[in-house]
Design a protein around this motif. Structure first.
Motif, PDB file in Angstrom:
ATOM      1  N   ALA A 205       0.817  -1.217   0.000  1.00  0.00           N
ATOM      2  CA  ALA A 205       0.000   0.000   0.000  1.00  0.00           C
ATOM      3  C   ALA A 205       0.851   1.267   0.000  1.00  0.00           C
TER       4      ALA A 205
ATOM      5  N   ASN B 170       7.808   5.892  -0.664  1.00  0.00           N
ATOM      6  CA  ASN B 170       6.678   6.693  -1.160  1.00  0.00           C
ATOM      7  C   ASN B 170       6.505   8.030  -0.441  1.00  0.00           C
TER       8      ASN B 170
ATOM      9  N   SER C 109      10.720  -3.191  -6.420  1.00  0.00           N
ATOM     10  CA  SER C 109      10.545  -1.964  -5.624  1.00  0.00           C
ATOM     11  C   SER C 109      10.565  -2.205  -4.102  1.00  0.00           C
TER      12      SER C 109
END
Ligand code: IPE
Ligand code: IPE
Ligand code: MG
Length: 242
Positions: free
Chosen positions: A69, A74, A192
């Motif tokens: 998520a 991020n 990632s």
């Protein structure tokens, strides 16, 4: 040879021993851009689709599902986008306790995002503990961070020598089996920083679809593809060992 294209999907899951599926839910931003919408609209659509896909995986008998998520990287995104993702997450947590039969686990370091997120994720874990299906939500998660965290835990316990089992037992995923199948949507073919240790022998499946467009039929396609693969774990196929 049984026909994997016609067999009911629940049977395919059972026969292929697919216990843990993981999703890198990528492509929300591009999905929105393709429609001239702000990236946040992609995250809203992505969050709605996440609920559909998770329920479907449970329905077809997959015991454990992990979704990526929010990565440790991020946070580099613009503040307004990060805040929109956190708002979606908090509103999902509000309703998630009523998600039937699902035990929630947040993997990563959600408490470092905010005191509120830390408290609410922990409360959801507490209230859903012991339920039969497991959903790991990777939130402020990084595979490297997870391994370093496991090693530090072991050092703090006074361990002098560390085994593979020690590390496995101290990962955020703890009692979950390693993922059998890792699906990444959104066209990119990279990991990632996701489940680096656990995916040592996972099967990978890449979809060109952006996450909000990824459907339950697409799950079936990935699962049938998985079932047709030969997992050798470094050994040989059964018919070659005679
Ligand atoms: C995945 O979609 C969701 C998160 C990383 C939070 P992206 O937001 O990365 O979408 P793209 O890759 O920019 O299209
Ligand atoms: C991976 O997607 C993280 C999530 C899906 C949460 P990213 O969009 O962050 O990955 P990169 O930057 O394309 O590698
Ligand atoms: Mg992306």
């Amino acid at each position: 040879m049984t026909d994997l294209t016609t067999m009911p999907i629940t049977e395919v899951v059972e026969k292929s021993e697919l216990k843990h599926i993981a999703f890198i839910m990528d492509g929300n931003g591009r999905w929105a851009r393709q429609r001239n919408l702000p990236r946040e609209a992609g995250h809203t659509a992505g969050a709605a689709n996440f609920k559909t896909i998770v329920r479907y995986c449970k329905r077809i008998g997959i015991q454990c599902c992990t979704v990526y998520a929010f990565s440790t990287e991020n946070i580099r995104r613009p503040r307004h986008e990060v805040e929109a993702i956190f708002r979606l997450l908090l509103s999902y947590i509000e309703e998630a306790g009523s998600e039937k039969d699902i035990e929630f686990r947040f993997i990563g370091n959600p408490a470092a995002l905010s005191e509120n997120i830390g408290r609410r994720t922990k409360a959801l874990e507490d209230v859903t503990r012991g339920r039969p299906y497991r959903l790991n939500i990777a939130l402020n998660y990084g595979g490297r961070d997870e391994i370093v965290n496991a090693v530090n835990t072991l050092l703090a316990e006074g361990k002098q020598k560390i085994t593979e089992d020690d590390i496995s037992a101290n990962l955020y995923t703890d009692t979950c089996p390693d993922p059998d199948l890792v699906v990444r949507t959104g066209k990119e073919m990279r990991i990632s920083n996701f489940l680096l240790w656990q995916s040592a022998y996972a099967e990978f499946y890449f979809s060109d679809k952006m996450w909000p467009d990824y459907s339950t039929d697409d799950v079936d396609e990935a699962v049938r593809d998985f079932a047709g693969r030969s997992r050798r774990w470094g050994g040989l196929d059964k018919d070659e060992t005679k």
